[in-house]
Motif scaffolding. Structure first.
Motif, short mmCIF file in Angstrom:
data_model
loop_
_atom_site.label_atom_id
_atom_site.label_comp_id
_atom_site.label_asym_id
_atom_site.label_seq_id
_atom_site.Cartn_x
_atom_site.Cartn_y
_atom_site.Cartn_z
N LEU A 203 0.93 -1.22 -0.02
CA LEU A 203 0.08 -0.06 -0.02
C LEU A 203 0.83 1.42 -0.12
N ARG A 204 2.00 1.35 0.71
CA ARG A 204 2.86 2.54 0.79
C ARG A 204 3.56 2.57 -0.44
N LYS A 205 4.17 1.69 -1.02
CA LYS A 205 4.84 1.74 -2.41
C LYS A 205 4.02 2.32 -3.46
N LEU A 206 2.60 1.74 -3.58
CA LEU A 206 1.57 2.14 -4.55
C LEU A 206 1.10 3.24 -4.11
N GLN A 207 1.37 4.05 -2.92
CA GLN A 207 0.61 4.97 -2.47
C GLN A 207 -0.84 4.96 -2.44
N LEU A 208 -1.32 3.95 -1.90
CA LEU A 208 -2.91 3.44 -1.79
C LEU A 208 -3.34 3.56 -0.28
N THR A 209 -4.45 3.73 -0.31
CA THR A 209 -5.06 3.76 1.34
C THR A 209 -5.89 2.67 1.52
#
Length: 228
Positions: A203-209
């Motif tokens: 989630l962090r690497k793909l900038q997702l929540t």
């Protein structure tokens, strides 16, 4: 009475611990290092856990090595975790990573945890020795191909799925299939805590929540088939 002839000061050998889960690799490295006058193999270990245990014993006896040459992928405790433990608990011991995996995620993790060098297993013997000696001097030694990859990342940082490790791609695909952290852990034969960490990293690497967003990305990128 003639004064005694001064003798040259004795050179202290560089003491090295070899850590690799393949005995043939350890024997090969030992065989090369032991022919060098200024290098001494102080100990061996087949995994990270035994390495940190041995280092603790050696510390009590005042016999810590100058450097540890360590693989990254090993059972019980991998090289990244062992590197962090060694540099935290024995700051005077330098760590040089020697691995067959060129994944930049592992390079970053090893260097972030205090590794003083990073070599691929196709490195020439003289490069291994050069890395150990550089580490002992307090310098950082990087295999040329690793250095090029790091330079490329600075110039053109990776984005999207290219930032994920192979394991993280597997986790993303399982998230898209609706798997819980425990189900991901069971599928990949890892702990639930490790699975949770992988999901957080994805989630962090793909900038997702959310996991829902991650599932949509996985479908869009073809990691899982679209539902009809």
């Amino acid at each position: 009475m003639n004064a005694p002839t001064p003798t040259a000061p004795e050179t202290t050998a560089l003491r090295v611990m070899i850590v690799d889960d393949h005995a043939v690799v350890r024997r090969g490295i030992r065989a090369y290092l032991e022919v060098l006058d200024d290098v001494q193999v102080a100990a061996e270990a087949p995994d990270g856990q035994e390495a940190v245990d041995r280092l603790q014993e050696m510390s009590v006896r005042g016999e810590l090595p100058d450097a540890v040459l360590i693989d990254l992928l090993m059972p019980r405790m991998d090289g990244v975790a062992a590197t962090a433990h060694i540099t935290r608990n024995h700051p005077g011991v330098k760590v040089v990573v020697l691995t067959s995996f060129g994944e930049m995620e592992r390079v970053h993790a090893a260097l972030a945890n205090g590794a003083s060098g990073y070599l691929l297993k196709d490195a020439e013997p003289h490069e291994v020795v050069a890395a150990l000696r550089a580490a002992a001097r307090g310098d950082v030694f990087l295999h040329p191909s690793v250095a090029r990859r790091l330079t490329q990342e600075i110039v053109s940082p990776p984005t999207g799925l290219s930032t994920l490790t192979n394991r993280e791609r597997d986790v993303l695909a399982l998230v898209a299939q609706g798997c819980s952290n425990q189900e991901i852990a069971d599928e990949l034969v890892i702990s639930e805590r490790t699975a949770r960490t992988h999901v957080s990293n994805v989630l962090r690497k793909l900038q997702l929540t959310s996991r829902t967003q991650a599932a949509l990305v996985a479908v869009h990128e073809g990691l899982v088939p679209q539902q009809r």
